[in-house]
Design a protein around this motif. Structure first.
Motif, mmCIF file in Angstrom:
data_model
loop_
_atom_site.group_PDB
_atom_site.id
_atom_site.type_symbol
_atom_site.label_atom_id
_atom_site.label_comp_id
_atom_site.label_asym_id
_atom_site.label_seq_id
_atom_site.Cartn_x
_atom_site.Cartn_y
_atom_site.Cartn_z
ATOM 1 N N GLU A 231 0.818 -1.211 0.000
ATOM 2 C CA GLU A 231 0.000 0.000 0.000
ATOM 3 C C GLU A 231 0.859 1.271 0.000
ATOM 4 O O GLU A 231 0.341 2.376 -0.137
ATOM 5 C CB GLU A 231 -0.931 -0.013 1.223
ATOM 6 C CG GLU A 231 -2.291 0.581 0.933
ATOM 7 C CD GLU A 231 -3.171 0.680 2.169
ATOM 8 O OE1 GLU A 231 -2.780 0.198 3.262
ATOM 9 O OE2 GLU A 231 -4.260 1.267 2.041
ATOM 10 N N ILE B 223 2.918 2.060 -2.325
ATOM 11 C CA ILE B 223 3.226 2.427 -3.707
ATOM 12 C C ILE B 223 2.424 3.692 -4.029
ATOM 13 O O ILE B 223 1.367 3.930 -3.445
ATOM 14 C CB ILE B 223 2.862 1.267 -4.671
ATOM 15 C CG1 ILE B 223 3.475 1.483 -6.062
ATOM 16 C CG2 ILE B 223 1.349 1.075 -4.769
ATOM 17 C CD1 ILE B 223 3.324 0.252 -6.978
ATOM 18 N N THR B 224 2.937 4.522 -4.925
ATOM 19 C CA THR B 224 2.207 5.747 -5.270
ATOM 20 C C THR B 224 1.096 5.455 -6.276
ATOM 21 O O THR B 224 1.125 4.448 -6.991
ATOM 22 C CB THR B 224 3.139 6.808 -5.888
ATOM 23 O OG1 THR B 224 3.663 6.307 -7.116
ATOM 24 C CG2 THR B 224 4.283 7.169 -4.949
ATOM 25 N N LEU B 225 0.136 6.363 -6.324
ATOM 26 C CA LEU B 225 -0.928 6.246 -7.332
ATOM 27 C C LEU B 225 -0.323 6.210 -8.736
ATOM 28 O O LEU B 225 -0.782 5.469 -9.601
ATOM 29 C CB LEU B 225 -1.895 7.433 -7.239
ATOM 30 C CG LEU B 225 -2.633 7.705 -5.924
ATOM 31 C CD1 LEU B 225 -3.605 8.870 -6.104
ATOM 32 C CD2 LEU B 225 -3.378 6.469 -5.443
ATOM 33 N N LYS B 226 0.726 6.979 -8.952
ATOM 34 C CA LYS B 226 1.329 7.053 -10.286
ATOM 35 C C LYS B 226 2.013 5.740 -10.673
ATOM 36 O O LYS B 226 1.806 5.229 -11.778
ATOM 37 C CB LYS B 226 2.345 8.203 -10.338
ATOM 38 C CG LYS B 226 2.965 8.380 -11.721
ATOM 39 C CD LYS B 226 3.749 9.681 -11.820
ATOM 40 C CE LYS B 226 4.259 9.874 -13.244
ATOM 41 N NZ LYS B 226 4.951 11.175 -13.419
ATOM 42 N N HIS C 183 1.368 2.895 -9.478
ATOM 43 C CA HIS C 183 0.287 1.916 -9.605
ATOM 44 C C HIS C 183 -0.362 1.993 -10.990
ATOM 45 O O HIS C 183 -0.560 0.976 -11.656
ATOM 46 C CB HIS C 183 -0.746 2.164 -8.504
ATOM 47 C CG HIS C 183 -1.845 1.164 -8.460
ATOM 48 N ND1 HIS C 183 -3.078 1.394 -9.034
ATOM 49 C CD2 HIS C 183 -1.892 -0.078 -7.948
ATOM 50 C CE1 HIS C 183 -3.843 0.333 -8.857
ATOM 51 N NE2 HIS C 183 -3.155 -0.578 -8.195
ATOM 52 N N ARG C 184 -0.639 3.203 -11.437
ATOM 53 C CA ARG C 184 -1.263 3.379 -12.757
ATOM 54 C C ARG C 184 -0.346 2.876 -13.877
ATOM 55 O O ARG C 184 -0.785 2.149 -14.782
ATOM 56 C CB ARG C 184 -1.581 4.862 -12.978
ATOM 57 C CG ARG C 184 -2.031 5.197 -14.390
ATOM 58 C CD ARG C 184 -2.456 6.652 -14.551
ATOM 59 N NE ARG C 184 -1.422 7.640 -14.267
ATOM 60 C CZ ARG C 184 -0.458 8.007 -15.133
ATOM 61 N NH1 ARG C 184 -0.381 7.451 -16.337
ATOM 62 N NH2 ARG C 184 0.436 8.928 -14.781
#
Lengths: 235, 235
Positions: A16, A18-21, A23-24
């Motif tokens: 959890e 990890i960054t949103l970026k 992850h995307r």
């Protein structure tokens, strides 16, 4: 249209973190590469596993364990070549990096080989440095503090010299160097101000008083944080 | 049932550089607090804005600008008291922190006041240190490198001394100290190995050769990265 090489920081251990970026981009990449030991699991891949979709092409970059001082040039040559072929075929490649790609990471060896001729984007991640501080509940540095990151593999003389003249230090990658580092801290009068942690943010995370640490059982992913004032803040 | 105080690293500027964990906790917190200048926008709140739901209770902790060396004790006293009331009423409070909460952040002043009597969790974030390296395309440190973080507010003598004996350095919070730092780098023969960046990962991010930087226009959120070998990796 060539693909893009992404160096993705996947954070220190907790999936959890990890960054949103990252992850995307991880979700979108057709090819995923990661460092791995001779045998067994890749920590970077284990961290990212909950976020990896089925059907990705995977490249395990297996670096011989003894190669800490020799970055196993031929392994990175071969990996860079394999990655370059995917990029030339228009496929994005995401390289998973424990913590942050540019904080003592092996990603720089791929970056050095591929950045001149390919589009590369580095996505910073949460490093072990801040993850250890968060878990220990100890701020790293404040205001005018000098903070130094010291690899535990250095000579005792170098470690002691550095400890003698900074406000705060993170001694990283302890492993078999633990006893030496503990002795340096004792000689510098900083033993009582040092805190030990291993595998920060993983389920196997442990924090121990230094005197309870078994030097024979210290993993590579461990760290000692020390602050000359005992703590960074003054209230 | 008392609430929990969360210190959330929201990352260096790009709202997508927040972690999944900080994002989740931010969505769930009833109360949101953040540092802010005397007047105007809070950077931490601006970064997190896309992720803040409507109807939250918000606490702007307005710290006088001149207080870099004096952490404005009374401001933090009052903020801690207000936060403590929410915690006692069972409401979770998320404190938004630029970058990482424990890397030169002001969160430690709340932590110091509240951690003894309340449940506190610190969620590490991507720090400006790794965000600047990623944007500049320059690894911070490799293998046995010592990496030091130097606040630009230190005396020229201290900065030059430190630059003389480390492998890699990040000189942070440049602002009005830029010209002094540039002169230290020149005197150390490191000017050609130094890279300047401001507002990393924000839309206003700029990277400039040092000789093109106007010392009168350097923001507080800026950094110089320097490596003795010119670059951290050898291929």
């Amino acid at each position: 249209m060539n693909g893009t090489l992404y160096g993705l920081g996947v954070g220190p251990g907790d999936p959890e973190l990890i960054t949103l970026k990252a992850h995307r981009l991880l979700q979108g990449a057709e090819v995923i590469a990661y460092p791995a030991p001779d045998e067994g699991e890749s920590l970077a891949r284990t961290i990212a596993a909950p976020h990896i979709s089925a059907g990705r092409i995977e490249i395990a970059i297996r670096v011989p364990m003894r190669s800490e001082r020799d970055p196993a040039q031929e392994v990175y040559d071969a990996a860079a070549e394999e990655i370059a072929e995917h990029l030339a075929a228009g496929r994005d490649v995401a390289v998973l990096c424990e913590g942050d790609p540019f904080f003592y990471g092996s990603f720089m060896y791929l970056f050095g080989r591929l950045a001149r001729d390919h589009r590369v984007e580095v996505v910073p991640g949460v490093s072990s440095l801040t993850a250890c501080a968060a878990a220990l509940g100890t701020p790293l540095a404040a205001r005018d503090d000098q903070l130094v990151v010291i690899p535990a593999s250095l000579h005792a003389r170098q470690i002691s010299l550095r400890l003698s003249d900074v406000d705060a230090a993170a001694i990283i990658k302890l492993g078999r160097h633990f006893a030496k580092v503990r002795d340096c801290l004792a000689a510098s009068g900083l033993l009582g101000k040092a805190r030990y942690i291993e595998r920060a943010s993983l389920e196997t995370q442990r924090m121990l008083p230094l005197e309870e640490v078994d030097p024979a059982a210290v993993p590579y992913f461990s760290m000692i944080l020390v602050h000359r004032r005992g703590q960074a803040w003054t209230v």
